[in-house]
Motif scaffolding. Structure first.
Motif, PDB file in Angstrom:
ATOM      1  N   ARG A  12     -29.170  40.715  49.338  1.00 40.05           N
ATOM      2  CA  ARG A  12     -27.715  40.728  49.516  1.00 40.05           C
ATOM      3  C   ARG A  12     -27.290  41.774  50.556  1.00 40.05           C
ATOM      4  NH1 ARG A  12     -23.955  43.832  46.354  1.00 40.05           N
ATOM      5  NH2 ARG A  12     -24.989  45.668  45.502  1.00 40.05           N
ATOM      6  N   ARG A  53     -37.738  50.688  35.488  1.00 41.71           N
ATOM      7  CA  ARG A  53     -38.688  49.768  34.815  1.00 41.71           C
ATOM      8  C   ARG A  53     -39.215  48.724  35.786  1.00 41.71           C
ATOM      9  NH1 ARG A  53     -34.511  48.063  30.300  1.00 41.71           N
ATOM     10  NH2 ARG A  53     -33.392  47.919  32.272  1.00 41.71           N
ATOM     11  N   ALA A  72     -32.830  51.528  43.242  1.00 44.82           N
ATOM     12  CA  ALA A  72     -31.440  51.940  43.061  1.00 44.82           C
ATOM     13  C   ALA A  72     -30.763  50.899  42.183  1.00 44.82           C
ATOM     14  CB  ALA A  72     -30.727  52.022  44.409  1.00 44.82           C
ATOM     15  N   SER A  73     -29.992  51.384  41.218  1.00 49.02           N
ATOM     16  CA  SER A  73     -29.291  50.460  40.325  1.00 49.02           C
ATOM     17  C   SER A  73     -28.026  51.132  39.802  1.00 49.02           C
ATOM     18  CB  SER A  73     -30.208  50.085  39.147  1.00 49.02           C
ATOM     19  OG  SER A  73     -29.441  49.521  38.102  1.00 49.02           O
ATOM     20  N   PRO A  74     -27.005  50.356  39.509  1.00 50.06           N
ATOM     21  CA  PRO A  74     -25.811  50.949  38.894  1.00 50.06           C
ATOM     22  C   PRO A  74     -26.095  51.452  37.473  1.00 50.06           C
ATOM     23  CG  PRO A  74     -25.361  48.729  39.741  1.00 50.06           C
ATOM     24  CD  PRO A  74     -26.851  48.923  39.770  1.00 50.06           C
ATOM     25  N   SER A  93     -34.006  43.512  48.323  1.00 49.24           N
ATOM     26  CA  SER A  93     -32.806  42.742  47.974  1.00 49.24           C
ATOM     27  C   SER A  93     -32.381  41.889  49.162  1.00 49.24           C
ATOM     28  CB  SER A  93     -31.662  43.699  47.614  1.00 49.24           C
ATOM     29  OG  SER A  93     -30.457  42.993  47.435  1.00 49.24           O
ATOM     30  N   SER A 149     -26.483  45.574  49.665  1.00 48.77           N
ATOM     31  CA  SER A 149     -27.522  46.094  48.763  1.00 48.77           C
ATOM     32  C   SER A 149     -27.543  47.625  48.664  1.00 48.77           C
ATOM     33  CB  SER A 149     -28.883  45.597  49.269  1.00 48.77           C
ATOM     34  OG  SER A 149     -29.922  46.345  48.677  1.00 48.77           O
ATOM     35  N   LEU A 150     -27.579  48.105  47.432  1.00 46.82           N
ATOM     36  CA  LEU A 150     -27.739  49.544  47.203  1.00 46.82           C
ATOM     37  C   LEU A 150     -29.149  49.984  47.599  1.00 46.82           C
ATOM     38  CD1 LEU A 150     -25.991  49.664  43.714  1.00 46.82           C
ATOM     39  CD2 LEU A 150     -25.095  50.628  45.851  1.00 46.82           C
ATOM     40  N   ASN A 151     -30.100  49.094  47.394  1.00 43.82           N
ATOM     41  CA  ASN A 151     -31.489  49.425  47.759  1.00 43.82           C
ATOM     42  C   ASN A 151     -31.668  49.487  49.275  1.00 43.82           C
ATOM     43  OD1 ASN A 151     -33.348  49.629  45.236  1.00 43.82           O
ATOM     44  ND2 ASN A 151     -31.830  48.042  44.808  1.00 43.82           N
ATOM     45  N   PRO A 190     -34.717  46.474  43.873  1.00 40.46           N
ATOM     46  CA  PRO A 190     -33.854  46.309  42.705  1.00 40.46           C
ATOM     47  C   PRO A 190     -34.687  46.008  41.456  1.00 40.46           C
ATOM     48  CG  PRO A 190     -33.217  44.780  44.471  1.00 40.46           C
ATOM     49  CD  PRO A 190     -34.542  45.384  44.842  1.00 40.46           C
ATOM     50  N   GLU A 191     -34.091  46.235  40.310  1.00 39.70           N
ATOM     51  CA  GLU A 191     -34.702  45.821  39.045  1.00 39.70           C
ATOM     52  C   GLU A 191     -33.929  44.602  38.548  1.00 39.70           C
ATOM     53  OE1 GLU A 191     -35.834  48.600  35.678  1.00 39.70           O
ATOM     54  OE2 GLU A 191     -33.997  47.737  34.859  1.00 39.70           O
ATOM     55  N   TYR A 192     -34.649  43.530  38.309  1.00 39.52           N
ATOM     56  CA  TYR A 192     -34.038  42.337  37.711  1.00 39.52           C
ATOM     57  C   TYR A 192     -34.686  42.113  36.350  1.00 39.52           C
ATOM     58  CZ  TYR A 192     -31.948  40.853  42.203  1.00 39.52           C
ATOM     59  OH  TYR A 192     -31.216  40.764  43.370  1.00 39.52           O
ATOM     60  N   ASN A 193     -33.873  42.180  35.326  1.00 42.24           N
ATOM     61  CA  ASN A 193     -34.367  41.948  33.971  1.00 42.24           C
ATOM     62  C   ASN A 193     -35.646  42.744  33.688  1.00 42.24           C
ATOM     63  OD1 ASN A 193     -32.249  40.157  33.216  1.00 42.24           O
ATOM     64  ND2 ASN A 193     -33.184  38.624  34.562  1.00 42.24           N
ATOM     65  N   ALA A 194     -35.552  44.043  33.983  1.00 41.94           N
ATOM     66  CA  ALA A 194     -36.625  44.999  33.705  1.00 41.94           C
ATOM     67  C   ALA A 194     -37.901  44.706  34.484  1.00 41.94           C
ATOM     68  CB  ALA A 194     -36.927  45.067  32.205  1.00 41.94           C
ATOM     69  N   GLY A 240     -33.213  51.453  37.659  1.00 42.49           N
ATOM     70  CA  GLY A 240     -34.158  50.402  38.065  1.00 42.49           C
ATOM     71  C   GLY A 240     -35.614  50.807  37.934  1.00 42.49           C
TER      72      GLY A 240
HETATM   73  C1  LIG Z   1     -30.564  38.680  37.678  1.00 48.34           C
HETATM   74  C2  LIG Z   1     -30.226  40.136  37.605  1.00 48.34           C
HETATM   75  C3  LIG Z   1     -30.853  40.935  36.689  1.00 48.34           C
HETATM   76  C4  LIG Z   1     -30.601  42.301  36.652  1.00 48.34           C
HETATM   77  N1  LIG Z   1     -31.293  43.083  35.782  1.00 48.34           N
HETATM   78  C5  LIG Z   1     -31.145  44.433  35.836  1.00 48.34           C
HETATM   79  C6  LIG Z   1     -31.952  45.280  35.035  1.00 48.34           C
HETATM   80  O1  LIG Z   1     -32.799  44.851  34.277  1.00 48.34           O
HETATM   81  N2  LIG Z   1     -31.790  46.620  35.169  1.00 48.34           N
HETATM   82  C7  LIG Z   1     -30.871  47.161  36.029  1.00 48.34           C
HETATM   83  O2  LIG Z   1     -30.794  48.380  36.120  1.00 48.34           O
HETATM   84  N3  LIG Z   1     -30.072  46.384  36.779  1.00 48.34           N
HETATM   85  C8  LIG Z   1     -30.184  45.033  36.695  1.00 48.34           C
HETATM   86  N4  LIG Z   1     -29.401  44.226  37.489  1.00 48.34           N
HETATM   87  C9  LIG Z   1     -28.375  44.830  38.312  1.00 48.34           C
HETATM   88  C10 LIG Z   1     -28.942  45.273  39.651  1.00 48.34           C
HETATM   89  O3  LIG Z   1     -29.600  46.505  39.492  1.00 48.34           O
HETATM   90  C11 LIG Z   1     -27.799  45.448  40.637  1.00 48.34           C
HETATM   91  O4  LIG Z   1     -27.201  44.200  40.886  1.00 48.34           O
HETATM   92  C12 LIG Z   1     -28.268  46.080  41.915  1.00 48.34           C
HETATM   93  O5  LIG Z   1     -27.156  46.457  42.675  1.00 48.34           O
HETATM   94  C13 LIG Z   1     -29.181  45.114  42.690  1.00 48.34           C
HETATM   95  O6  LIG Z   1     -29.765  45.753  43.798  1.00 48.34           O
HETATM   96  P1  LIG Z   1     -29.118  45.638  45.271  1.00 48.34           P
HETATM   97  O7  LIG Z   1     -27.800  46.370  45.207  1.00 48.34           O
HETATM   98  O8  LIG Z   1     -30.100  46.353  46.135  1.00 48.34           O
HETATM   99  O9  LIG Z   1     -28.949  44.198  45.608  1.00 48.34           O
HETATM  100  C14 LIG Z   1     -29.638  42.859  37.521  1.00 48.34           C
HETATM  101  C15 LIG Z   1     -29.002  42.027  38.440  1.00 48.34           C
HETATM  102  C16 LIG Z   1     -29.286  40.689  38.493  1.00 48.34           C
HETATM  103  C17 LIG Z   1     -28.601  39.820  39.526  1.00 48.34           C
END
Ligand SMILES: Cc1cc2nc3c(=O)[nH]c(=O)nc-3n(C[C@H](O)[C@H](O)[C@H](O)COP(=O)(O)O)c2cc1C
Length: 223
Positions: A19, A131, A122-124, A17, A22-24, A87-91, A129
């Motif tokens: 940011r 997938r 790590a994900s909320p 990540s 970041s949780l990760n 992080p997971e973004y859109n699976a 996360g």
């Molecule tokens: C573009 C985008 C897509 C995301 N898609 C998912 C998702 O598919 N699954 C999920 O669990 N969280 C998703 N998230 C939420 C992230 O898990 C969450 O923002 C997380 O805190 C990101 O990791 P970080 O804290 O290390 O930056 C998404 C966030 C963004 C910005």
């Protein structure tokens, strides 16, 4: 060092990540501390260390690989293993991470080949996360990394960390430590007792051919 002998293992640990909060990143810090507690050396990285412009073959041919890919390659080569908290973004995995893998995969010898890797996320969300990690396995395994079968995904991560950085849930904290411990045992074994000969072929199904620079053989096979 936790029952291990000899030179300490070296592990590159980084998060995927960009940011600041970041949780990760927090999970990567916990992983690094746990690895150190088990007697290995850690090189802590961040996604920003390996950030690259969008992959473009024209740019590669004109300018070579960018500094981020060079750094990723160098730090992978210096390590026995890597741990990524992504992080997971859109699976799936974040584009910035896939882009760094793509650039770095252009360097020869290709540095992911034969490297042991552990994936965590790590994900909320309730799925933590996980997938995204399945998608991250694909390019890494394609490139010859030995991705550890177990993965660690932290659900509801925004509420999961105690003040000192450990996980509030004791059972999860123990599982986290056990996953890392078992992974390090495997890295140790693979480092000292390499048992499986392997060959990395960039495109699966291609036949090994020394005349083709996309083909890499292990040192043992090349000798
Ligand atoms: C573009 C985008 C897509 C995301 N898609 C998912 C998702 O598919 N699954 C999920 O669990 N969280 C998703 N998230 C939420 C992230 O898990 C969450 O923002 C997380 O805190 C990101 O990791 P970080 O804290 O290390 O930056 C998404 C966030 C963004 C910005």
């Amino acid at each position: 060092m936790d029952g291990r002998v000899g030179v300490p293992l070296r592990v590159l640990v980084f998060h995927g990540s960009l940011r600041a909060a970041s949780l990760n990143a927090r999970l990567a810090v916990l992983a690094a501390r746990t690895i150190e507690d088990k007697g290995a050396q850690v090189d802590v990285g961040a996604m920003s260390d390996f950030e690259c412009p969008s992959y473009d073959l024209d740019v590669e041919q004109a300018d070579g690989v960018p500094a981020g890919a060079d750094a990723f390659c160098r730090r992978l080569k210096a390590a026995d293993a890597f741990v990524i908290a992504s992080p997971e973004y859109n699976a799936s995995m974040p584009g910035v991470l896939k882009n760094a893998i793509d650039w770095t995969s252009r360097i020869r010898p290709q540095p992911f080949n034969g490297k042991q890797g552990l994936l965590m996320s790590a994900s909320p969300s309730m799925a933590g996360g996980n997938r995204g990690l399945w998608s991250l396995r694909i390019p890494l395994e394609h490139l010859g990394s030995r991705v550890y079968p177990d993965m660690f995904s932290l659900a509801q991560a925004h509420e999961a960390f105690a003040e000192g950085g450990k996980l509030t849930n004791d059972v999860l904290q123990k599982r986290f430590e056990m996953t890392i411990g078992c992974f390090l045992d495997l890295v140790e074994a693979a480092k000292h007792y390499p048992g499986l000969k392997k060959q990395w072929v960039e495109f699966l199904g291609e036949h090994p051919n020394r005349a083709t620079d996309r083909i890499e053989t292990t040192e043992t096979e090349a000798a």
